[in-house]
Design an enzyme around this catalytic site. Structure first.
Site, PDB file in Angstrom:
ATOM      1  CG  ASP A   8      -5.846 -53.562 138.612  1.00 52.85           C
ATOM      2  OD1 ASP A   8      -5.937 -53.703 137.369  1.00 52.85           O
ATOM      3  OD2 ASP A   8      -6.686 -52.942 139.286  1.00 52.85           O
ATOM      4  CB  CYS A  65      -5.673 -49.989 137.736  1.00 53.91           C
ATOM      5  SG  CYS A  65      -6.198 -48.291 138.043  1.00 53.91           S
ATOM      6  CB  THR A  67     -10.239 -45.652 136.313  1.00 52.69           C
ATOM      7  OG1 THR A  67      -9.619 -45.763 137.609  1.00 52.69           O
ATOM      8  CG2 THR A  67     -11.644 -46.233 136.349  1.00 52.69           C
ATOM      9  CG  HIS A  98       4.290 -27.464 130.882  1.00 50.78           C
ATOM     10  ND1 HIS A  98       3.245 -26.585 130.666  1.00 50.78           N
ATOM     11  CD2 HIS A  98       5.081 -27.365 129.778  1.00 50.78           C
ATOM     12  CE1 HIS A  98       3.403 -25.986 129.495  1.00 50.78           C
ATOM     13  NE2 HIS A  98       4.505 -26.452 128.933  1.00 50.78           N
ATOM     14  CG  HIS A 133       7.541 -25.638 133.296  1.00 52.31           C
ATOM     15  ND1 HIS A 133       6.251 -25.161 133.281  1.00 52.31           N
ATOM     16  CD2 HIS A 133       7.994 -25.566 132.011  1.00 52.31           C
ATOM     17  CE1 HIS A 133       5.920 -24.840 132.042  1.00 52.31           C
ATOM     18  NE2 HIS A 133       6.957 -25.068 131.255  1.00 52.31           N
TER      19      HIS A 133
HETATM   20  C1  RB5 Z   1     -10.473 -52.937 140.180  1.00 51.26           C
HETATM   21  O1  RB5 Z   1     -11.767 -53.437 140.182  1.00 51.26           O
HETATM   22  C2  RB5 Z   1     -10.510 -51.431 139.941  1.00 51.26           C
HETATM   23  O2  RB5 Z   1     -11.053 -50.796 141.053  1.00 51.26           O
HETATM   24  C3  RB5 Z   1      -9.132 -50.910 139.641  1.00 51.26           C
HETATM   25  O3  RB5 Z   1      -8.637 -51.545 138.511  1.00 51.26           O
HETATM   26  C4  RB5 Z   1      -9.019 -49.421 139.352  1.00 51.26           C
HETATM   27  O4  RB5 Z   1      -9.902 -49.025 138.360  1.00 51.26           O
HETATM   28  C5  RB5 Z   1      -9.042 -48.542 140.527  1.00 51.26           C
HETATM   29  O5  RB5 Z   1      -8.842 -47.315 140.430  1.00 51.26           O
END
Ligand code: RB5
Length: 147
Positions: A8, A65, A67, A98, A133
């Protein structure tokens, strides 16, 4: 190896770093975007990368993204995807060995470029071990099919 990559708006620079890193190692990287800092929605890129992996166009996928959480949740909704979100290399390696994961997700706001390189290296070099597995992978596939 042919690797699909998508991200993203938060992860454009990290995606570019990983793409250049993988290409320098001789991999073919198919970039599904985004390449813009304009706000967008991560499930778009989960779908593009997942389709490429599930169809066999690419062997593995990488999604980034903020996180790694949202983009991996969305990818895991697509049949045939086993996406792992990692912030360290050990889980990336074991997830391949696995769990036969086929998509790696991580967060551009969570890991730096050096850690990302280690995570990616472990993910693409580890191989699924099969054996004991496989029964669990088959159980996951059954869940996916609503059995
Ligand atoms: C975007 O602001 C953020 O929410 C996205 O990059 C991500 O971290 C979502 O899980």
């Amino acid at each position: 190896m042919k690797i699909a990559i998508g991200n993203d708006h938060v992860a454009v620079a990290m995606k570019e770093h990983v793409k250049v890193y993988l290409e320098a190692k001789g991999h073919k990287v198919i970039n599904f975007g985004t390449d813009s800092a304009d706000r967008t929605d991560y499930p778009i890129y989960s779908k593009l990368v997942a389709d490429s992996v599930v169809s066999g166009e690419c062997q593995l996928g990488i999604l980034i993204c903020g996180t790694g959480v949202g983009i991996s949740i969305a990818a895991n909704k697509i049949k045939g995807v086993r996406a792992v979100v990692c912030s360290e290399p050990y889980s990336a390696k074991l997830s391949r060995q696995h769990n036969n994961t086929n998509i790696l997700a991580f967060g551009a706001r969570v890991v730096g470029t050096a850690t990302a390189e280690m995570i990616v290296d472990e993910f693409i070099s580890a191989e699924y071990e099969g054996g004991r597995h496989q029964r669990r992978i088959d159980m996951i596939s059954a869940l996916e099919s609503g059995e």
